[in-house]
Scaffold this motif. Structure first.
Motif, PDB file in Angstrom:
ATOM      1  N   VAL B  15     169.586  56.807 126.074  1.00 47.40           N
ATOM      2  CA  VAL B  15     168.560  56.564 125.053  1.00 47.40           C
ATOM      3  C   VAL B  15     167.348  57.461 125.305  1.00 47.40           C
ATOM      4  N   LEU B  18     167.918  60.888 124.038  1.00 49.48           N
ATOM      5  CA  LEU B  18     167.793  60.940 122.587  1.00 49.48           C
ATOM      6  C   LEU B  18     166.330  60.837 122.165  1.00 49.48           C
ATOM      7  N   VAL B  19     165.571  59.979 122.861  1.00 49.25           N
ATOM      8  CA  VAL B  19     164.150  59.814 122.540  1.00 49.25           C
ATOM      9  C   VAL B  19     163.420  61.143 122.675  1.00 49.25           C
ATOM     10  N   LEU B  22     164.270  63.448 119.891  1.00 51.06           N
ATOM     11  CA  LEU B  22     163.588  63.097 118.644  1.00 51.06           C
ATOM     12  C   LEU B  22     162.143  63.580 118.656  1.00 51.06           C
ATOM     13  N   THR B  23     161.451  63.388 119.789  1.00 55.09           N
ATOM     14  CA  THR B  23     160.058  63.852 119.840  1.00 55.09           C
ATOM     15  C   THR B  23     160.013  65.366 119.712  1.00 55.09           C
ATOM     16  N   GLY B 248     156.679  46.202 122.536  1.00 54.74           N
ATOM     17  CA  GLY B 248     156.685  47.355 121.634  1.00 54.74           C
ATOM     18  C   GLY B 248     155.649  47.201 120.537  1.00 54.74           C
ATOM     19  N   LEU B 286     153.894  60.185 122.007  1.00 59.87           N
ATOM     20  CA  LEU B 286     155.008  59.377 121.519  1.00 59.87           C
ATOM     21  C   LEU B 286     156.042  59.179 122.623  1.00 59.87           C
ATOM     22  N   LEU B 289     154.717  56.697 125.309  1.00 55.94           N
ATOM     23  CA  LEU B 289     154.744  55.284 124.943  1.00 55.94           C
ATOM     24  C   LEU B 289     156.180  54.769 124.848  1.00 55.94           C
ATOM     25  N   ALA B 290     157.101  55.632 124.377  1.00 55.67           N
ATOM     26  CA  ALA B 290     158.499  55.216 124.293  1.00 55.67           C
ATOM     27  C   ALA B 290     159.046  54.948 125.702  1.00 55.67           C
ATOM     28  N   TYR B 293     157.804  51.633 126.858  1.00 54.57           N
ATOM     29  CA  TYR B 293     158.553  50.573 126.191  1.00 54.57           C
ATOM     30  C   TYR B 293     159.942  50.397 126.807  1.00 54.57           C
ATOM     31  N   LEU B 294     160.635  51.532 127.055  1.00 52.22           N
ATOM     32  CA  LEU B 294     161.967  51.457 127.639  1.00 52.22           C
ATOM     33  C   LEU B 294     161.919  50.841 129.038  1.00 52.22           C
TER      34      LEU B 294
END
Lengths: 283, 314
Positions: B15, B18-19, B22-23, B248, B286, B289-290, B293-294
């Motif tokens: 994940v 992938l995160v 995406l960023t 989150g 981003l 923070l992701a 959260y993870l």
């Protein structure tokens, strides 16, 4: 289902009408939608007309909710702003509904694709949704369409996860096996037997998506990446009022109350629908 | 437990990959050439060229990606275009502010929410239940930043109990620090509390309807003992997941609420970057923070597996 004479749909409807949350929510939401649709007819003033002689008027007889620093009527701006906020909410529901269903159905129905698709959804959900929507809306440029795209990207993964979960349960049902045994094609099984049976949880989720979208639009507009001014939306009226909080708190207070009314109505509607359509997830 | 940990960590790694992808890909959402958005129309070709180099846009895509991963893995999120300093440094400097608000609202939301939810479950369908559930639904429907603004009008401007904004570091006095984050934390906690209360109530009701609770009641134990000893511990387990979920929402909420109270945290940094299109800060923030959260959810899942063996065997 003991009532043998009624159709399943009629029975669902009867149960919804007996559900207090659903009825109150439905009435509140219908009223608000009606008011928003009729806004041009019932708004007492022009929401965009500046009038410096009526700047920052407190709520009174002529301007029920007061005026802002351009002398614009807050009530009229809220009525018109409701249109934009509701259009954004409804469009987000449609886009999220289409993509969430498609992605969730593919992930749940075709095993090989499940892992990669759902990991990607997990990755999108790792970002704080509101921040992701802000970044996307800002990068793409502030417009109603881009706000809808941004909110849809933020709300689709969770919707897809719900659809996938329901598809996984339904696909193992005996009637699906029966349909296969009768020679139905995979696509026919998916559309005619599986998808029709996940509509309950989907409708419930989309009602909450509507509420989330209204709240998120307000936050986006407040930050300054929402639908561009001067057209009012709930969020940008609040954002405008921020600099006048001491002298004219009504500019900030009333649109917030309007948001609460809409979102509360939608949440009640969602709770009622959930009780009847998806009792498994009752909270 | 070790197998569960290995599987869970591998999942997180995928994940995370992938995160970061995406960023990295966010910049491709910009219509046309990103440099045209970042620079004025009058920019000289030299300026455009310099920016392309700064953003790494002059290299082919696979190389850009490799570069990005190489840097990110070594903790370097690049240079802010606007602040002219390292993104990692700027983020870390502001992290304590944001984390203290998020952590305090999380604690408040969970403590108040769980208490209210359990109270509602114990008085199922009677007036305390109805009051808690109505309040919870109301909390779910209030925009958190608007509640913050109302708090400013009432408690800061009106009553003068709290400052209207700004942040006092804890080193300059615990009281002043607490006063400066009280209103933003409360605004966030009150809007998240509803969700916690609803989940706590459902979880408690679920447990109270189970056979082992009926057995405990049947063998003549006092109601208080049954609820505290048999009900509560089992009802609290699912609430771990809730904590992960609202973590989150709280991180996102903090970002907006920092704007309301002019608090110099990660959120203000990122929103400033969003408004001025400072891409390295947007991407870095981003991603940052992701990752937080993870991590929170990883810890939650491990705790969950530790208290509930069914999870790690599944």
């Amino acid at each position: 289902m003991s009532d043998t004479v009624s159709t399943p749909l009629g029975e669902t409807w009867r149960r919804l009408l007996r559900n207090r949350s659903f009825v109150i929510g439905a009435v509140v939401v219908s009223l608000i939608v009606a008011v928003a649709v009729l806004a041009p007819l019932i708004a007492p003033h022009d929401p965009l007309r500046n009038n410096f002689r009526t700047r920052l008027q407190p709520p009174g007889e002529i301007f029920w909710f007061g005026t802002d620093h351009f002398g614009r009527d807050i009530l009229s701006r809220i009525l018109h702003g409701g249109r934009i906020s509701l259009i954004i909410g409804a469009s987000t529901v449609v886009v999220t509904g289409i993509f969430g269903t498609a992605i969730g159905a593919v992930a749940g129905f075709f095993r090989a694709l499940d892992e990669p698709i759902m990991r990607l959804m997990d990755a999108i959900m790792a970002f704080p949704a509101i921040l992701l929507a802000m970044a996307i809306a800002a990068v793409m440029g502030a417009s109603v369409t881009n706000v809808v795209i941004a909110l849809s990207i933020a709300t689709t993964p969770h919707t897809a996860r719900i659809v996938r979960g329901s598809v996984l349960v339904v696909r193992e049902m005996e009637y699906v096996e029966a349909a296969r045994a009768l020679g139905a094609s995979e696509l026919r099984v998916l559309f005619r037997h599986v998808l029709v049976n996940v509509t309950g949880p989907l409708i419930v989720r989309l009602t909450y998506v509507f509420a989330i979208a209204i709240l998120a639009e307000a936050a986006l507009s407040f930050i300054g990446v929402g639908p561009p001014p001067p057209a009012p939306s709930f969020g940008n009226i609040i954002a405008n009022g921020r600099d006048f909080m001491i002298v004219a708190p009504w500019i900030t207070i009333f649109p917030g109350l309007a948001i609460i009314a809409v979102v509360l109505g939608l949440n009640l509607l969602g709770d009622g629908l959930r009780d009847v359509l998806d009792p498994r997830t009752r909270i | 437990m070790i197998r569960f940990l290995a599987r869970r960590l591998a999942g997180s790694a995928v994940v995370l990959l992938l995160v970061s992808l995406l960023t990295f890909g966010l910049i491709w959402l910009v219509p046309g050439d990103p440099t045209t958005v970042l620079l004025e129309a009058s920019a000289t070709p030299e300026q455009v060229g310099r920016l392309r180099v700064a953003l790494g846009l002059d290299k082919p895509l696979p190389l850009q990606m490799l570069d990005w991963y190489g840097r990110v893995l070594s903790g370097d999120l690049g240079q802010s275009i606007l602040l002219n300093r390292s993104v990692t440094e700027a983020l870390l400097e502001r992290l304590p502010v944001t984390l203290s608000i998020a952590a305090i609202s999380l604690t408040l939301a969970v403590m108040l929410g769980v208490t209210a939810g359990i109270l509602a479950a114990l008085f199922h369908n009677r007036w305390p239940d109805q009051i808690v559930m109505s309040t919870a639904l109301f909390g779910l429907s209030v925009p958190d930043f608007w509640l913050g603004l109302v708090f400013v009008v009432v408690f800061a401007l009106g009553l003068g109990w709290f400052p209207t904004g700004g942040f006092t570091p804890i080193e300059q006095g615990v009281m002043e620090w607490a006063r400066s984050i009280a209103l933003p934390s409360l605004a966030l906690a009150l809007t998240q509390m509803g969700f916690v209360a609803r989940m706590a109530r459902a979880s408690m009701l679920d447990v109270l309807n189970q056979d082992f609770v009926r057995t405990a009641d049947a063998k003549g134990l006092s109601r208080t003992y049954v609820v505290l000893r048999h009900g509560l511990p089992n009802a609290l387990v699912p609430l771990l997941t809730v904590t992960g979920i609202i973590a989150g929402a709280l991180l996102g909420g903090t970002v907006v609420i920092e704007q309301v109270f002019s608090i110099p945290g990660v959120g203000r940094l990122i929103i400033g970057a969003i408004l001025s299109r400072d891409f390295p800060v947007i991407q870095g923030g981003l991603l940052f923070l992701a990752v937080v959260y993870l991590l929170v959810n990883l810890v939650v899942d491990i705790l969950y597996a530790a208290v509930d063996p069914r999870v790690r065997l599944a």
